[in-house]
Design a protein around this motif. Structure first.
Motif, PDB file in Angstrom:
ATOM      1  N   SER A 256       0.862  -1.177   0.000  1.00 30.99           N
ATOM      2  CA  SER A 256       0.000   0.000   0.000  1.00 30.99           C
ATOM      3  C   SER A 256       0.905   1.237   0.000  1.00 30.99           C
ATOM      4  CB  SER A 256      -0.877  -0.024   1.253  1.00 30.99           C
ATOM      5  OG  SER A 256      -1.134   1.280   1.721  1.00 30.99           O
ATOM      6  N   THR A 257       0.621   2.194  -0.844  1.00 26.77           N
ATOM      7  CA  THR A 257       1.467   3.410  -0.879  1.00 26.77           C
ATOM      8  C   THR A 257       1.357   4.163   0.454  1.00 26.77           C
ATOM      9  OG1 THR A 257      -0.328   4.565  -2.011  1.00 26.77           O
ATOM     10  CG2 THR A 257       1.464   3.723  -3.390  1.00 26.77           C
TER      11      THR A 257
ATOM     12  N   GLN B 287      -0.941  -2.089  -6.281  1.00 24.69           N
ATOM     13  CA  GLN B 287      -0.909  -2.320  -4.833  1.00 24.69           C
ATOM     14  C   GLN B 287      -1.530  -3.683  -4.574  1.00 24.69           C
ATOM     15  OE1 GLN B 287      -1.646   1.702  -2.463  1.00 24.69           O
ATOM     16  NE2 GLN B 287      -3.443   1.155  -3.628  1.00 24.69           N
TER      17      GLN B 287
ATOM     18  N   LYS C  18      -5.543  -0.105   0.729  1.00 25.58           N
ATOM     19  CA  LYS C  18      -6.465   0.055   1.870  1.00 25.58           C
ATOM     20  C   LYS C  18      -7.513   1.124   1.595  1.00 25.58           C
ATOM     21  CE  LYS C  18      -3.248   1.373   4.788  1.00 25.58           C
ATOM     22  NZ  LYS C  18      -2.619   1.777   6.057  1.00 25.58           N
TER      23      LYS C  18
ATOM     24  N   PHE D  43      -8.957  -1.670  -1.019  1.00 21.88           N
ATOM     25  CA  PHE D  43      -9.134  -0.831  -2.211  1.00 21.88           C
ATOM     26  C   PHE D  43      -8.481  -1.579  -3.371  1.00 21.88           C
ATOM     27  CE2 PHE D  43      -8.082   2.453  -5.299  1.00 21.88           C
ATOM     28  CZ  PHE D  43      -9.286   3.134  -5.374  1.00 21.88           C
TER      29      PHE D  43
ATOM     30  N   TYR E 185      -2.649   5.230  -7.891  1.00 13.95           N
ATOM     31  CA  TYR E 185      -2.542   4.877  -6.478  1.00 13.95           C
ATOM     32  C   TYR E 185      -1.412   5.723  -5.911  1.00 13.95           C
ATOM     33  CZ  TYR E 185      -4.619   1.049  -9.086  1.00 13.95           C
ATOM     34  OH  TYR E 185      -5.374   0.335  -9.989  1.00 13.95           O
TER      35      TYR E 185
ATOM     36  N   ASN F 271     -15.473  10.917   1.791  1.00 16.80           N
ATOM     37  CA  ASN F 271     -14.184  10.887   1.096  1.00 16.80           C
ATOM     38  C   ASN F 271     -14.225  10.299  -0.304  1.00 16.80           C
ATOM     39  OD1 ASN F 271     -14.830   8.321   1.990  1.00 16.80           O
ATOM     40  ND2 ASN F 271     -12.708   7.670   1.949  1.00 16.80           N
TER      41      ASN F 271
ATOM     42  N   LYS G 106     -18.863   5.478  -8.052  1.00 18.00           N
ATOM     43  CA  LYS G 106     -17.601   5.863  -7.408  1.00 18.00           C
ATOM     44  C   LYS G 106     -16.412   5.720  -8.358  1.00 18.00           C
ATOM     45  CE  LYS G 106     -14.596   4.654  -3.513  1.00 18.00           C
ATOM     46  NZ  LYS G 106     -14.521   4.191  -2.137  1.00 18.00           N
TER      47      LYS G 106
ATOM     48  N   GLY H 172     -11.434   7.181  -4.108  1.00 14.90           N
ATOM     49  CA  GLY H 172     -11.546   7.200  -2.646  1.00 14.90           C
ATOM     50  C   GLY H 172     -10.299   7.848  -2.062  1.00 14.90           C
TER      51      GLY H 172
ATOM     52  N   LEU I 272      -8.020   8.223   1.506  1.00 20.51           N
ATOM     53  CA  LEU I 272      -7.782   7.718   2.865  1.00 20.51           C
ATOM     54  C   LEU I 272      -6.676   8.552   3.504  1.00 20.51           C
ATOM     55  CD1 LEU I 272      -8.164   5.485   5.059  1.00 20.51           C
ATOM     56  CD2 LEU I 272      -6.360   4.221   3.903  1.00 20.51           C
TER      57      LEU I 272
ATOM     58  N   ILE J 195      -4.677   8.637  -2.212  1.00 23.83           N
ATOM     59  CA  ILE J 195      -5.701   8.901  -3.238  1.00 23.83           C
ATOM     60  C   ILE J 195      -5.716   7.719  -4.220  1.00 23.83           C
ATOM     61  CG2 ILE J 195      -6.405  10.477  -5.111  1.00 23.83           C
ATOM     62  CD1 ILE J 195      -4.666  12.628  -3.594  1.00 23.83           C
ATOM     63  N   GLY J 196      -6.877   7.116  -4.386  1.00 24.16           N
ATOM     64  CA  GLY J 196      -7.001   6.005  -5.340  1.00 24.16           C
ATOM     65  C   GLY J 196      -8.053   6.353  -6.368  1.00 24.16           C
TER      66      GLY J 196
HETATM   67  C1  BTN Z   1     -11.727   4.444   0.264  1.00 20.87           C
HETATM   68  O1  BTN Z   1     -12.286   4.229  -0.805  1.00 20.87           O
HETATM   69  O2  BTN Z   1     -12.271   4.195   1.356  1.00 20.87           O
HETATM   70  C2  BTN Z   1     -10.361   5.068   0.289  1.00 20.87           C
HETATM   71  C3  BTN Z   1      -9.461   4.444  -0.756  1.00 20.87           C
HETATM   72  C4  BTN Z   1      -8.050   5.008  -0.736  1.00 20.87           C
HETATM   73  C5  BTN Z   1      -7.161   4.267  -1.686  1.00 20.87           C
HETATM   74  C6  BTN Z   1      -5.805   4.870  -1.785  1.00 20.87           C
HETATM   75  S1  BTN Z   1      -4.876   4.192  -3.116  1.00 20.87           S
HETATM   76  C7  BTN Z   1      -3.454   4.958  -2.559  1.00 20.87           C
HETATM   77  C8  BTN Z   1      -3.460   4.840  -1.059  1.00 20.87           C
HETATM   78  N1  BTN Z   1      -2.893   3.579  -0.642  1.00 20.87           N
HETATM   79  C9  BTN Z   1      -3.790   2.796  -0.030  1.00 20.87           C
HETATM   80  O3  BTN Z   1      -3.567   1.655   0.422  1.00 20.87           O
HETATM   81  N2  BTN Z   1      -4.980   3.425   0.019  1.00 20.87           N
HETATM   82  C10 BTN Z   1      -4.908   4.738  -0.583  1.00 20.87           C
END
Ligand code: BTN
Length: 333
Positions: free
Chosen positions: A98-99, A121, A125, A132, A141, A184, A192, A195, A197, A216-217
């Motif tokens: 995950s970034t 990824q 998350k 995600f 990502y 978010n 959608k 997302g 986080l 940001i994804g």
């Molecule tokens: C959501 O939809 O609830 C939030 C999603 C966020 C995804 C981004 S992708 C880059 C960053 N790395 C992750 O593991 N999650 C965020």
């Protein structure tokens, strides 16, 4: 003048020929023969095309290959378009869990101002412990590691302000209105596409933020999505048929975040957030304190909180999840 027109026509012909053979080798002699010009003239024209920015590889004594690099991550290309001075470095990774996790390790090494971007990824998350889905090469990502200087109290505004910045950046590239689903998520045509986080670590004694990671994804090119009973997901390409360049999108988002960042303290992003928030005035099912409740959304408050009518009482909700929206507009109580 005539000579110039002819040269442009020839050059365009060469370009179209290379594009039609994308990823394949096209020899200089074949192009020269077709156009009745010398190989060195072809070479000169292609050199100019490369200088214009076309992704053409010239292979000595063999020929030329055109690559469509719209979807290819390229640090140089991002840096060329980056106006912001906020960011000290951009790290491009092919694969990561995950970034956000990667950025967290950098924060522990006392790094800041770093943007981490991955092509894939394997454990992306989402909020509330969700996954995600981050397929290789299909989306953006990206995590931004910052050390804000404002007090902890402003931290809860970060996601909302960034959501507005990402919406504005996407709109510049797809020319379609991007909506926000509290808190978010970004939506396009009711589905959608993005997302956010945000993970923040604060220093309680100092009353400041140690660091914040904004993940940001964005679904860009994906075509199939797992079915979901509540809200549906889509991608920019699927919905608009526009193939956005990932490099351009990254630079546009980073520039926009820097431009809007001071609005976190002034809270002026809220107006824009409210205008895009499609649940205002709607009946929704809200997951709140381990309970599902039907509420009417009245407004977005100054801190980005959801103002709802529940059991005939107005309540401000700072965290929760909208699970479902009742399609018809809610009647006034
Ligand atoms: C959501 O939809 O609830 C939030 C999603 C966020 C995804 C981004 S992708 C880059 C960053 N790395 C992750 O593991 N999650 C965020």
């Amino acid at each position: 003048m005539k000579k110039q027109v002819r040269k442009e026509e020839l050059q365009n012909y060469v370009l179209q020929e290379l594009i039609s053979r994308k990823g394949l080798l096209t020899t200089g002699s074949m192009l020269a023969k077709k156009l009745g010009v010398t190989r060195s003239y072809i070479q000169k024209m292609i050199q100019e095309l490369i200088e214009y920015g076309y992704q053409i590889e010239s292979i000595r004594r063999s020929g030329y290959i055109y690559y469509d690099d719209t979807k290819v991550l390229n640090k140089e290309a991002i840096l060329k378009m980056l106006k912001a001075s906020f960011y000290q470095d951009i790290l491009l990774l092919n694969q990561v869990d995950s970034t956000n996790n990667y950025a967290k390790k950098l924060a522990e090494e006392k790094k800041e101002g770093i943007v981490v971007i991955a092509n894939y990824q394997d454990s992306g998350k989402g909020r509330l412990g969700r996954q995600f889905i981050s397929r290789a090469g299909k989306g953006l990502y990206m995590s931004i590691l910052l050390k804000p200087t404002f007090p902890i109290d402003f931290a809860r505004r970060i996601t909302g302000c960034v959501a507005v910045s990402v919406a504005k950046a996407l709109e510049q590239l797809v020319n379609t209105k991007i909506d926000i689903k509290w808190v978010n998520d970004l939506y396009l045509h009711g589905k959608k596409i993005c997302g956010i986080l945000t993970e923040a670590v604060s220093s309680m004694e100092m009353g400041t933020l140690e660091y914040v990671i904004i993940g940001i994804g964005i679904n860009l090119y994906q075509q199939d999505f797992p079915s979901n009973a509540g809200f549906l997901a889509t991608s920019i390409e699927e919905e608009t048929k526009v193939v956005i360049s990932r490099n351009q999108l990254i630079a546009t988002i980073l520039n926009q975040i820097e431009e809007d960042w001071s609005q976190i303290v002034s809270s002026s992003y809220i107006e824009e957030y409210r205008n895009r928030c499609f649940v205002i005035g709607k009946m929704v099912e809200l997951h709140l304190e381990n309970k599902k409740q039907m509420v009417k959304v009245l407004d977005i408050g100054p801190e980005g909180e959801l103002i709802v009518l529940v059991d005939n009482q107005t309540r401000a909700v700072y965290s929760g999840e909208i699970m479902r929206m009742v399609i018809s507009n809610a009647k006034e109580n």
